[in-house]
Enzyme design. Sequence first.
Site: not given
Ligand SMILES: NC(=O)c1ccc[n+]([C@@H]2O[C@H](COP(=O)([O-])OP(=O)(O)OC[C@H]3O[C@@H](n4cnc5c(N)ncnc54)[C@H](O)[C@@H]3O)[C@@H](O)[C@H]2O)c1
Ligand SMILES: [Zn+2]
Length: 353
Positions: A113, A135, A177, A219, A229, A233, A237, A240, A244, A257
């Site tokens: 939990r 999030k 971003e 942020k 949001e 917040r 987007n 986005h 998306h 992304h």
């Molecule tokens: N919670 C939120 O508010 C929020 C906001 C934006 C995005 N997201 C989520 O984030 C995700 C995308 O994240 P991302 O773009 O970081 O992708 P990711 O987590 O897939 O990372 C991208 C790639 O880089 C590799 N990697 C990570 N750090 C590294 C480093 N320092 N050196 C070498 N390789 C490295 C990872 O293993 C992966 O293969 C999506 O699922 C999206 O929905 C969440």
């Molecule tokens: Zn984003």
Amino acid sequence: MPSFRVETPGRSYDAIVERGAVRRISDFLPAKHGKIFVVTTPDVWDLHRGAFAQIPHNVIFFPGGESKKRLAEVEAMAEQMLAAGADRSSVVVAFGGGIVNDTGGFLAAIFMRGIPVIQVPTTLLAQVDAAVGGKTGVNLVSGKNLLGSFHQPLAVLIDADVLSTLPEREYRAGLYEIIKCGVIRDANLFSLLDEGIAAVLAKEPAVVEQIIATAVRIKAEVVSADEREGGLRRILNFGHTVGHALEAETQYSRFLHGEAVAFGMRVATVLAERVTDLKDAADIDRVIVNYGPIPSLNGVRANNLAKRLASDKKTIQGNVHFVLPVKIGEVTVVSGIDDRVVLESIEAVLSGG
Ligand SMILES: NC(=O)c1ccc[n+]([C@@H]2O[C@H](COP(=O)([O-])OP(=O)(O)OC[C@H]3O[C@@H](n4cnc5c(N)ncnc54)[C@H](O)[C@@H]3O)[C@@H](O)[C@H]2O)c1
Ligand SMILES: [Zn+2]
């Protein structure tokens, strides 16, 4: 070094932007804590495990990849934690890209939990976006991030040193971003990205720290004003809504992304020229394009994207909401835009390349 306070009704914490911050985890652990579980992917762990040499920890490997961001993986990780002796006093450290931050954060949110999490983002995108704001969640077959929880961390440790190993394309995806942050809230950040593009792309340390710190400040401010949001917040987007749709239309496999968001910001900018009378459209578009290219849009159909908008999660009571710039540094949220105008804006960016 800069530290930004995130204040939400349930918890207040710091997002620290500092080289070497990864090594400071012990400063943020609760006074009485049990075992530390580092949730990470094998690639990140191979590159950066040295940062954890000073603290006892267990490693929980997550395979990585959007297709693995699923409840079944969270369950498997929870079983591994239990087998390794986890209890209510355990702490999760989510050490990786946004996928690890979301999945590890969600694991912490629901394990017994809820246990604390420290977010240690290792991609630029996760540093300026995913890891700050609480999030967490996973995907359903029907859509992204449809299962989740708000779970604010004990701290977010943002260490630009880990970016040295990040592939160039992932780095640029994160930069989009940051461009978003400039357009929605900070004209100075936008100018820095515009005029300092050579330094930014060359990862010059001072400029990288400055743009990360500014984006994290934005942020933190936005989340502090509106955790869930309900209002402010939503400005995050920008780009986005259409972004998306593009990600879904191309099965999450063609665009990162941030790249999809770049496309979405371009569409929103064209739309804004017609809806908010934006005068800065050419500047916004130029900066987004200069940080490109994004992969080819060949074969992407405007009609299909427009159809997907209607089923977007951000659709509220049948209305698609668009975050549109009014000028650089200021946006407004608009709904009820004529479908035809939206379609024409998508077509304009698709045909312009
Ligand atoms: N919670 C939120 O508010 C929020 C906001 C934006 C995005 N997201 C989520 O984030 C995700 C995308 O994240 P991302 O773009 O970081 O992708 P990711 O987590 O897939 O990372 C991208 C790639 O880089 C590799 N990697 C990570 N750090 C590294 C480093 N320092 N050196 C070498 N390789 C490295 C990872 O293993 C992966 O293969 C999506 O699922 C999206 O929905 C969440
Ligand atoms: Zn984003």
